[in-house]
Write an enzyme that holds these catalytic residues in place. Structure first.
Site, PDB file in Angstrom:
ATOM      1  N   GLY A 129      -9.161   8.275   8.819  1.00  0.00           N
ATOM      2  CA  GLY A 129      -9.591   8.245  10.214  1.00  0.00           C
ATOM      3  C   GLY A 129     -10.672   9.242  10.564  1.00  0.00           C
ATOM      4  O   GLY A 129     -11.043   9.378  11.737  1.00  0.00           O
ATOM      5  N   LYS A 175       0.880  -1.166   0.000  1.00  0.00           N
ATOM      6  CA  LYS A 175       0.000   0.000   0.000  1.00  0.00           C
ATOM      7  C   LYS A 175       0.916   1.214   0.000  1.00  0.00           C
ATOM      8  O   LYS A 175       1.565   1.518   1.003  1.00  0.00           O
ATOM      9  CB  LYS A 175      -0.920   0.015   1.219  1.00  0.00           C
ATOM     10  CG  LYS A 175      -1.746   1.299   1.311  1.00  0.00           C
ATOM     11  CD  LYS A 175      -2.698   1.309   2.475  1.00  0.00           C
ATOM     12  CE  LYS A 175      -3.316   2.686   2.652  1.00  0.00           C
ATOM     13  NZ  LYS A 175      -4.273   2.748   3.766  1.00  0.00           N
ATOM     14  N   ASN A 202     -10.592   0.706   8.688  1.00  0.00           N
ATOM     15  CA  ASN A 202      -9.787   0.495   9.898  1.00  0.00           C
ATOM     16  C   ASN A 202     -10.411   1.203  11.089  1.00  0.00           C
ATOM     17  O   ASN A 202     -10.987   0.593  11.973  1.00  0.00           O
ATOM     18  CB  ASN A 202      -8.342   0.964   9.670  1.00  0.00           C
ATOM     19  CG  ASN A 202      -7.430   0.613  10.829  1.00  0.00           C
ATOM     20  OD1 ASN A 202      -7.851   0.214  11.907  1.00  0.00           O
ATOM     21  ND2 ASN A 202      -6.143   0.722  10.634  1.00  0.00           N
ATOM     22  N   THR A 203     -10.335   2.537  11.084  1.00  0.00           N
ATOM     23  CA  THR A 203     -10.760   3.301  12.259  1.00  0.00           C
ATOM     24  C   THR A 203     -12.189   2.987  12.689  1.00  0.00           C
ATOM     25  O   THR A 203     -12.465   2.839  13.886  1.00  0.00           O
ATOM     26  CB  THR A 203     -10.632   4.814  11.969  1.00  0.00           C
ATOM     27  OG1 THR A 203      -9.264   5.100  11.669  1.00  0.00           O
ATOM     28  CG2 THR A 203     -11.069   5.647  13.162  1.00  0.00           C
ATOM     29  N   ALA A 219     -10.062   4.929   3.285  1.00  0.00           N
ATOM     30  CA  ALA A 219     -10.013   6.135   4.111  1.00  0.00           C
ATOM     31  C   ALA A 219     -11.356   6.850   4.223  1.00  0.00           C
ATOM     32  O   ALA A 219     -12.024   7.124   3.234  1.00  0.00           O
ATOM     33  CB  ALA A 219      -8.973   7.126   3.626  1.00  0.00           C
ATOM     34  N   GLY A 220     -11.714   7.143   5.453  1.00  0.00           N
ATOM     35  CA  GLY A 220     -12.890   7.963   5.729  1.00  0.00           C
ATOM     36  C   GLY A 220     -14.186   7.193   5.875  1.00  0.00           C
ATOM     37  O   GLY A 220     -15.208   7.772   6.257  1.00  0.00           O
TER      38      GLY A 220
END
Lengths: 67, 256
Positions: free
Chosen positions: B156, B95, B204-205, B182-183
């Site tokens: 995040g 990545k 992830n987050t 992301a996001g």
């Protein structure tokens, strides 16, 4: 004894030591770290053949959690 | 089935390993998510702090590792990080992320493109994290990237698909898999990305920072499946005005 930097810390090591034994002495899994010697990545298969020199700067990297 | 660089994935939910309260929770959440590709970062070993062995449980589950180049601010640093990760983990999957600005973590398109070109030539399977820029995504495809990973919103931030209209263009044009990264802050965001036709999402987050990450991981797995099914079924057209679903003639309003 030789004076080296290992991940930013001053260390003293035996002058006869090679990179493989130094990594082993750190208690990390040899197959899961990467070693940088004076800014150059050193492939694992070369570790036993490289002896540490005075003032060497060594960095050991490992995988950590991340996104 | 999703195929990236000759590897098949039955799950279209990829997960990050960061920010979990413990290694155990992370492992359980990844198991619950069904993810077969997980991201990792790299760091100088901290001999004083010690570290959990995060690799062994992941490898024993058979998930593929996707090391990232987080922390790199230039193409040169990212290439070095890639070489480190290949030596460390024995994988050419990467990545590629280069974000010099710590506040918004916006990926630098110029450094990312330069690094991707070099890394592809070195045999890496490059999955670049990029802004939702359709032109950049096409250029990255042309130079041989394995997939593109455009952002939904800042890393995040849990804001969802702020870049939605541009993601649609990227998906329409792409000949390689598009992974929305992301996001994504809620299963509904993941579902929406899949409805748009994304090939996969990376989360992830939103999982790690949930009060119950294992349960949230399951929720994301379902949302991704539902979104994919809806995409395959084909969404109906949208319209500014109402379009009747019941016949309006020959009943109450028409008697003399």
């Amino acid at each position: 004894m030789l004076n080296i930097q290992l991940n930013g810390e001053a260390r003293q090591v035996d002058s006869a030591q090679d990179l493989a034994s130094l990594v082993q002495a750190q208690g990390v899994k040899q197959t899961q770290v990467a070693l940088v010697l004076n800014g150059e990545l050193v492939p694992r298969h070369r570790w036993p053949h490289i002896h540490i020199q005075d003032n060497d700067n060594l960095e050991l990297f490992s995988a950590v959690a991340g996104g | 089935m999703l195929k990236i660089a000759d590897t098949d994935f039955s799950s279209r939910l990829f997960t990050g390993t960061g920010k979990f309260a413990s290694g155990r929770v992370m492992q359980d959440a990844i198991a619950a998510s069904g993810s077969e590709l997980v991201t990792l970062a790299m760091k100088r070993v901290d001999f004083k702090a010690g570290s959990d062995d995060i690799l062994a449980p992941l490898l024993s589950r058979g998930v593929r590792l996707l090391p990232n180049t987080s922390g790199a601010r230039t193409a040169k640093e990212a290439i070095f990080a890639a070489e480190l990760s290949r030596e460390m983990l024995g994988t050419e999957w990467l990545k590629l992320e280069i974000h010099p600005d710590p506040k918004y973590l916006m990926p630098c398109p110029i450094e990312t493109f330069l690094a991707a070109k070099e890394l592809v030539s070195q045999g890496f399977k490059v999955l670049p994290y990029v802004h939702a820029d359709p032109v950049l995504c096409r250029r990255l495809e042309e130079i041989g990237c394995a997939a593109v990973m455009p952002l939904g919103s800042p890393i995040g931030s849990n804001q969802g698909l702020v870049s939605r209209e541009f993601l649609k263009i990227i998906i329409e044009q792409a000949g390689i898999p598009v992974v929305v990264d992301a996001g994504i802050g809620a299963p509904s965001h993941a579902c929406e990305a899949m409805e748009l036709g994304a090939d996969a999402v990376l989360v992830n987050t939103a999982i790690a920072s949930s009060a119950d990450p294992v349960r949230m991981a399951k929720a994301f797995a379902k949302a991704v499946e539902i979104g994919r099914e809806a995409y395959l079924a084909g969404l109906g057209a949208t319209s500014h005005h109402a379009v009747e679903t019941s016949p309006l003639t020959g009943f109450l309003g028409t008697h003399p």
